[in-house]
Enzyme design. Structure first.
Site, PDB file in Angstrom:
ATOM      1  N   ILE A 305      70.129  87.327  37.832  1.00 31.09           N
ATOM      2  CA  ILE A 305      69.122  86.981  38.792  1.00 31.09           C
ATOM      3  C   ILE A 305      69.780  85.984  39.850  1.00 31.09           C
ATOM      4  O   ILE A 305      69.401  86.017  40.936  1.00 31.09           O
ATOM      5  CB  ILE A 305      68.109  86.102  38.070  1.00 31.09           C
ATOM      6  CG1 ILE A 305      67.419  86.924  36.964  1.00 31.09           C
ATOM      7  CG2 ILE A 305      66.739  85.415  38.793  1.00 31.09           C
ATOM      8  CD1 ILE A 305      66.583  88.262  37.474  1.00 31.09           C
ATOM      9  N   ASP A 325      78.193  77.567  39.120  1.00 28.44           N
ATOM     10  CA  ASP A 325      78.360  78.460  37.886  1.00 28.44           C
ATOM     11  C   ASP A 325      79.478  78.069  37.045  1.00 28.44           C
ATOM     12  O   ASP A 325      80.481  77.644  37.425  1.00 28.44           O
ATOM     13  CB  ASP A 325      78.267  79.981  38.301  1.00 28.44           C
ATOM     14  CG  ASP A 325      77.640  80.690  37.070  1.00 28.44           C
ATOM     15  OD1 ASP A 325      78.317  80.685  35.972  1.00 28.44           O
ATOM     16  OD2 ASP A 325      77.047  81.600  37.176  1.00 28.44           O
ATOM     17  N   SER A 353      79.349  72.819  35.080  1.00 28.16           N
ATOM     18  CA  SER A 353      78.299  73.042  33.975  1.00 28.16           C
ATOM     19  C   SER A 353      77.321  71.981  34.501  1.00 28.16           C
ATOM     20  O   SER A 353      77.357  70.842  34.807  1.00 28.16           O
ATOM     21  CB  SER A 353      78.929  72.371  32.854  1.00 28.16           C
ATOM     22  OG  SER A 353      77.726  72.268  32.036  1.00 28.16           O
ATOM     23  N   ALA A 375      68.920  78.660  38.109  1.00 25.08           N
ATOM     24  CA  ALA A 375      68.776  79.935  37.447  1.00 25.08           C
ATOM     25  C   ALA A 375      69.789  79.789  36.134  1.00 25.08           C
ATOM     26  O   ALA A 375      69.937  80.833  35.537  1.00 25.08           O
ATOM     27  CB  ALA A 375      69.147  81.275  38.176  1.00 25.08           C
ATOM     28  N   LYS A 421      58.527  84.105  27.945  1.00 26.44           N
ATOM     29  CA  LYS A 421      58.638  83.806  26.488  1.00 26.44           C
ATOM     30  C   LYS A 421      58.500  82.382  26.263  1.00 26.44           C
ATOM     31  O   LYS A 421      58.585  82.109  25.127  1.00 26.44           O
ATOM     32  CB  LYS A 421      60.468  84.099  26.120  1.00 26.44           C
ATOM     33  CG  LYS A 421      60.679  85.829  26.178  1.00 26.44           C
ATOM     34  CD  LYS A 421      62.020  85.785  25.868  1.00 26.44           C
ATOM     35  CE  LYS A 421      62.221  87.564  25.972  1.00 26.44           C
ATOM     36  NZ  LYS A 421      61.934  88.136  27.268  1.00 26.44           N
ATOM     37  N   LEU A 460      64.668  95.126  34.991  1.00 23.86           N
ATOM     38  CA  LEU A 460      65.614  96.069  34.891  1.00 23.86           C
ATOM     39  C   LEU A 460      67.165  95.938  35.169  1.00 23.86           C
ATOM     40  O   LEU A 460      67.359  95.608  36.506  1.00 23.86           O
ATOM     41  CB  LEU A 460      64.751  97.418  35.525  1.00 23.86           C
ATOM     42  CG  LEU A 460      63.754  97.960  34.930  1.00 23.86           C
ATOM     43  CD1 LEU A 460      62.986  98.986  36.038  1.00 23.86           C
ATOM     44  CD2 LEU A 460      63.859  98.477  33.663  1.00 23.86           C
ATOM     45  N   VAL A 466      67.667  95.593  27.833  1.00 25.86           N
ATOM     46  CA  VAL A 466      67.723  97.023  26.972  1.00 25.86           C
ATOM     47  C   VAL A 466      68.478  98.207  27.899  1.00 25.86           C
ATOM     48  O   VAL A 466      69.093  98.971  27.216  1.00 25.86           O
ATOM     49  CB  VAL A 466      66.438  97.410  26.325  1.00 25.86           C
ATOM     50  CG1 VAL A 466      65.905  96.324  25.222  1.00 25.86           C
ATOM     51  CG2 VAL A 466      65.391  97.725  27.558  1.00 25.86           C
ATOM     52  N   THR A 483      64.058  98.388  18.185  1.00 25.48           N
ATOM     53  CA  THR A 483      63.765  97.475  17.337  1.00 25.48           C
ATOM     54  C   THR A 483      62.620  97.815  16.463  1.00 25.48           C
ATOM     55  O   THR A 483      62.099  98.036  15.385  1.00 25.48           O
ATOM     56  CB  THR A 483      63.650  96.006  17.763  1.00 25.48           C
ATOM     57  OG1 THR A 483      62.410  95.858  18.921  1.00 25.48           O
ATOM     58  CG2 THR A 483      64.871  95.424  18.506  1.00 25.48           C
ATOM     59  N   ARG A 551      64.299  91.721  16.094  1.00 25.73           N
ATOM     60  CA  ARG A 551      65.250  90.744  15.655  1.00 25.73           C
ATOM     61  C   ARG A 551      64.457  89.265  15.691  1.00 25.73           C
ATOM     62  O   ARG A 551      63.531  88.983  15.842  1.00 25.73           O
ATOM     63  CB  ARG A 551      66.029  90.702  16.863  1.00 25.73           C
ATOM     64  CG  ARG A 551      66.796  92.190  17.108  1.00 25.73           C
ATOM     65  CD  ARG A 551      67.631  92.257  18.431  1.00 25.73           C
ATOM     66  NE  ARG A 551      66.983  92.188  19.469  1.00 25.73           N
ATOM     67  CZ  ARG A 551      67.176  92.264  20.644  1.00 25.73           C
ATOM     68  NH1 ARG A 551      68.490  92.406  20.745  1.00 25.73           N
ATOM     69  NH2 ARG A 551      66.696  92.110  21.858  1.00 25.73           N
TER      70      ARG A 551
END
Length: 628
Positions: A305, A325, A353, A375, A421, A460, A466, A483, A551
């Site tokens: 991303i 990064d 960091s 991000a 999530k 994607l 996945v 899964t 999972r």
């Protein structure tokens, strides 16, 4: 002034050979015109015309060679000669014949009137024969090779009978390095059915695809309709994937406009080709309006991303782009790509960091970013379930430290990348992201910086998604692991998600949680089956699918909003705003301080304390709470 040396690069022996053959063609054409004019009887040609012929032929040769040079007949690549070269020959020979006519009349050395027409006709015909003979011989050789060694060539079906298909057929026809043999063409235009394109039959519409695959022994299908809508593309590819053939496609319409359509530009058909919706569009002017001329900082800029954020921001003319990064390889890759694509970009790449307070303060003090895109995060759900303390340190404490630095150094706008999530989380990664959203909304109320979060689902092709896993499993011969047969996810391409993140940032006023409309959810099992078929394999025969069970921390489905959040629309129908949830800010900040001290002691069960901060976090009871 720079000299044009392209002519000098043409092999001199080739030029000499062409000139000698042209001289011979001029001499033969001139004499042949006289010979035909007097009915193929040499003795019938008057002596005066033979004398004129001897006098004008040297001048005719010079004039004609001059016009051949002027019309670039010695610079064309004749193995790929086309209508353009034919037009050039017509103009060059016409000019040469006209010059001869003018010279004859000016010097009172006149030939019979029909001579001039016959001369031009013979000159044009011989010149074409000389120039196109190489191409004709290549076509005959290609046909002979195709017939003799047909079993070693790949039989191809082309979908589409337009300009793109014509370019693909042309390259396959004349290249000696492409081991493809086009057997048939499919096109939905009924007027084309039964006709032939470059020697290849157009056998029917999409309803004939599977039948034609068997009839012609097709190994590979090329989708050559770059202007097709996503819905049409999906419908046709849904049929093609049932054929068991390998599928490839032309990237897009702009390659056709730019003349970039070729076999080398073909790409594998990707799963997004089957999503069945048009690409999401954003208002570029709005994005440029707040990014252009600004110092932009992207944390986690080497990730899937973050790197796409950097690509799109770089194209919108920032004053400076600052990439931060912790992973040097990722940072190096995006640095090299941007330096190559945008040589004028003021690009700074730093290894750091987000968990290091002093390093963050130092970066903000030196570079004074106007806008920060945060991000950087640990996002892999199963791995974070095994190492929950690291999820808290990187996601929560890292975000907190960057937010504090942005507040301290008066950053204008701070955009954090969140996830679906975070809604009613069942895993530690989602719970830490929910805490990050709470940090954003809390600091926004007490800071001059506009803090916002953007929440979306799976993208994607991103790292850890996945799709790359399925492709790797298919390449290894399977099995492909899913899964649960009922698990569903929202999907969007990386460029789509990032463009919406940029536009959401333009809408920001502070405190919002922007929710991207991910469209309809997709079954992971369908993705796996489609990828297997797109790769030219049969599900259950060539490649098996195995179900491994959910999972740790994984849901059957993801949510985009919590029940109490409501939904507010924006000018872009794909971007919505979740209503902020009221929290006890003083208690929340105290919990953060406690969490900061608690997690560095490497507790065995950080989840219990995280649940006190995020009441909607409900870990699955069978999950282990032991940290590693």
């Amino acid at each position: 002034m720079k000299k044009n040396t392209s002519f000098l690069k043409i092999p001199i022996n080739r030029i000499i050979a062409l000139v000698l053959m042209d001289i011979l063609a001029i001499v033969i054409s001139s004499f042949g015109a006289l010979y035909v004019r007097f009915e193929f009887r040499f003795n019938e040609i008057p002596r005066e015309y033979l004398d004129i012929y001897e006098h004008i032929i040297p001048v005719t040769v010079l004039f004609t060679l001059f016009f051949f040079l002027l019309w670039k007949l010695y610079r064309s690549v004749w193995r790929y000669a086309s209508a353009i070269e034919l037009v050039n020959i017509a103009f060059a020979t016409s000019c040469g014949a006209l010059a001869q006519l003018i010279f004859c009349y000016a010097t009172e050395r006149r030939m019979p009137r029909s001579y001039y027409v016959l001369y031009w006709f013979f000159l044009f015909s011989l010149t074409c024969l000389l120039r196109f003979s190489y191409r004709i011989l290549r076509v005959l050789h290609s046909k002979r090779t195709s017939l003799a060694g047909g079993s070693s060539r790949i039989n191809v079906m082309v979908i589409g009978a337009g300009a793109a298909a014509n370019m693909i057929l042309k390259e396959i026809e004349f290249s000696q390095y492409i081991n493809l043999r086009v057997r048939c063409i499919i096109d939905d235009d009924i007027a084309c059915h039964g006709k032939i394109l470059r020697g290849i039959p157009i056998v029917g519409g999409r309803d004939r695809i599977l039948e034609a695959v068997k009839e012609y022994g097709i190994d590979e299908i090329i989708f050559a309709i770059p202007s097709a809508s996503r819905q049409v593309r999906k419908e046709i590819l849904e049929i093609c994937k049932e054929s068991g053939c390998k599928l490839r496609t032309i990237p897009g319409t702009y390659q056709l406009i730019n003349g970039e359509v070729s076999v080398s530009k073909l790409r594998e058909v990707e799963i997004e080709d089957l999503l069945g919706r048009e690409p999401i569009h954003t208002n570029i002017d709005e994005i440029i309006g707040y990014v252009s001329g600004k110092v932009i900082m992207v944390t986690g800029g080497g990730g899937s991303i973050g790197s796409e954020l950097c690509r799109q921001i770089a194209g919108h003319h920032p004053k400076r782009l600052l990439i931060v990064d912790i992973y040097e390889n990722n940072a190096y890759d995006i640095q090299q790509e941007l330096q190559r694509r945008y040589p004028e970009l003021d690009l700074v790449v730093l290894i750091a960091s987000v968990r290091n307070t002093n390093r963050m303060d130092q970066i903000f003090e030196i570079y004074c970013p106007d806008i920060v895109y945060h991000a950087a995060a640990h996002k892999h759900v199963p791995l974070m379930e095994i190492s929950p303390n690291e999820a808290v340190k990187n996601n929560v404490l890292g975000t907190w430290k960057v937010v504090q630095a942005a507040d301290r150094w008066k950053v204008k706008r701070f955009v954090m990348i969140s996830t679906d999530k975070a809604v009613n989380p069942t895993n530690i990664m989602g719970a830490t992201k929910r805490i990050c959203e709470m940090i954003i909304q809390t600091y926004n109320k007490h800071s001059d910086t506009e803090f916002v979060a953007v929440r979306f689902g799976n993208v994607l092709g991103s790292n850890g998604s996945v799709i790359p896993l399925f492709k790797k499993q298919i390449a290894e011969g399977g099995p492909v692991t899913v899964t649960d047969p009922n698990i569903i996810r929202y999907f969007m391409t990386i460029p789509e998600a990032v463009s919406l993140v940029l536009q959401a940032g333009a809408y920001a006023k502070g405190g919002e949680i922007f929710v991207l409309d991910m469209g309809e959810p997709v079954r992971i099992l369908d993705l796996a089956q489609n990828l297997i078929k797109l790769s030219g394999y049969r599900v259950g025969e060539d490649i098996e699918i195995q179900f491994t069970g959910l999972r740790p921390g994984e849901k059957l489905y993801e949510e985009m909003l919590m029940a109490e959040e409501g939904m507010q629309d924006t000018a872009n129908r794909m971007i919505h705003i979740g209503k902020p949830i009221q929290i006890d800010e003083e208690r929340f900040l105290e919990q953060l301080e406690t969490l900061k001290d608690y997690v560095v002691g490497e507790p065995e069960d950080i989840r219990a304390y995280v649940r006190q901060i995020v009441p909607t976090y409900v870990p699955k009871p069978e999950e282990s709470v032991k940290n590693f």
